[in-house]
Design a protein around this motif. Structure first.
Motif, PDB file in Angstrom:
ATOM      1  N   PHE A 155      20.794 -16.215  33.053  1.00  0.00           N
ATOM      2  CA  PHE A 155      20.849 -16.049  31.604  1.00  0.00           C
ATOM      3  C   PHE A 155      19.675 -15.245  31.061  1.00  0.00           C
ATOM      4  CE2 PHE A 155      23.677 -19.587  32.449  1.00  0.00           C
ATOM      5  CZ  PHE A 155      24.793 -19.198  31.720  1.00  0.00           C
ATOM      6  N   PRO A 159      22.018 -13.071  28.498  1.00  0.00           N
ATOM      7  CA  PRO A 159      22.053 -14.257  27.624  1.00  0.00           C
ATOM      8  C   PRO A 159      23.438 -14.567  27.080  1.00  0.00           C
ATOM      9  CG  PRO A 159      20.228 -12.795  27.049  1.00  0.00           C
ATOM     10  CD  PRO A 159      21.092 -12.037  28.011  1.00  0.00           C
ATOM     11  N   ASP A 160      24.328 -13.579  27.073  1.00  0.00           N
ATOM     12  CA  ASP A 160      25.652 -13.779  26.495  1.00  0.00           C
ATOM     13  C   ASP A 160      26.711 -14.146  27.543  1.00  0.00           C
ATOM     14  OD1 ASP A 160      24.717 -13.122  23.924  1.00  0.00           O
ATOM     15  OD2 ASP A 160      24.913 -10.978  24.361  1.00  0.00           O
TER      16      ASP A 160
END
Length: 337
Positions: A155, A159-160
């Motif tokens: 992540f 992060p998405d």
């Protein structure tokens, strides 16, 4: 003249007796090493066991090393262990969990000491009573994987990410705890995951195709020997699909995976050899010799695969640095040099 000759003969006799006595004092220990499968990390362990035991040899001590590889076959493994015991091995070394378990079962009645190497969860596998006090004729080194640390890297890079693939062999003990930990991490984060498993290279390749078709954002594999054995056959599929493969050992990255996170297997091999020597030379008792664990904060990035995935190397390293003790760069090869 006669006195001189007699003196020389006496000296020669003394030297001969001294050399003979010295030779008789030398002890040779037979060590039987069985590898679970031919992969770079496990081979690296054995190479370093051999190297360190060689350094510990002297005029008084030598090591006769018997080595074999069962290549994932339990029947072959049991025959290898039987052969080692028939050859009066003083100590057995089981590389990876299944071999360690086989050796433990084969030595319950004869008391031959066993030292395992690269067992991810010796307590969960039932090999020891505790890491501090194993409790029987077995101890060794663990390559325990901090799964949460690997998930943090996933992540940090993306992060998405909202769908993670879990690729492993369901029958491997080394994968049980890390996969459970990965699910717990992802559940807490509210991220979906999909599992695909395989027990052979062909089955793993089919599992890989299924994960790619499912559109996963990244894939996690722990220290799973079956997937490691298949990595050279699957890494290009992941790279072509733009899916980073995060794994539990640097040997995966060597064989093409985007990232391997875990212990230094060369050092693990050296430490395993130290335990072998301590038991054979210093009469250390396996049952009271603590299992050795290691800092597994090293991230190994395959720079060729990173480029194929479109990562900027300096950028991805900067994102990973807060979660690692060090970052190592590597390029694709079959074995470590």
């Amino acid at each position: 003249m006669k006195k001189c000759i007699s003196l020389i003969l006496v000296v020669l006799l003394f030297v001969s007796l001294t050399i003979s006595a010295y030779a008789e004092e030398k002890t040779t220990y037979t060590v039987g090493i069985c590898n679970f499968v031919d992969d770079a990390s496990l081979n690296q362990i054995i190479a370093n066991i051999r190297a360190r035991l060689g350094e510990l040899e002297s005029d008084q001590v030598s090591f006769n090393i018997l080595e074999d590889n069962c290549n994932l076959d339990a029947n072959v493994m049991n025959q290898i262990i039987t052969n080692f015991l028939a050859q009066k091995a003083d100590l057995l070394v089981g590389v990876a969990t299944p071999v360690a378990m086989g050796m433990q079962a084969a030595t319950e009645d004869n008391g031959v000491p066993v030292v395992f190497a690269a067992v991810s969860d010796p307590l969960g596998a039932g090999l020891v009573d505790s890491l501090e006090t194993p409790g029987a004729n077995i101890t060794g080194t663990s390559d325990y994987l901090d799964t949460n640390a690997v998930m943090n890297l996933v992540f940090a890079a993306d992060p998405d990410a909202d769908l993670i693939g879990l690729l492993y062999n369901v029958s491997e003990d080394s994968s049980t705890a890390p996969i459970a930990a990965a699910k717990e991490y992802l559940d807490a984060k509210g991220v979906k995951y999909i599992e695909r498993t395989g027990t052979t290279v062909d089955e793993v390749m089919l599992a890989v195709d299924a994960l790619v078709s499912a559109g996963v954002d990244a894939i996690f594999t722990p220290t799973d020997n079956t997937i490691m054995n298949a990595e050279l056959a699957i890494y290009e599929t992941f790279a072509d699909a733009g899916i980073p493969h995060y794994t539990g050992a640097d040997s995966f990255a060597l064989n093409g995976a985007f990232l391997g996170y875990g212990v230094d297997y060369a050092n693990l091999g050296m430490e395993t050899a130290e335990m072998i020597a301590d038991i054979l030379l210093n009469e250390a008792a396996p049952e009271t010799t603590p299992v050795r664990t290691f800092d597994n904060g090293t991230a190994t990035i395959n720079t060729e695969t990173a480029e194929a995935l479109g990562f900027d190397l300096s950028d991805i390293k900067a994102k990973f640095e807060p979660f690692c003790t060090q970052i190592v760069e590597i390029t694709t090869a079959e074995e470590f040099e």
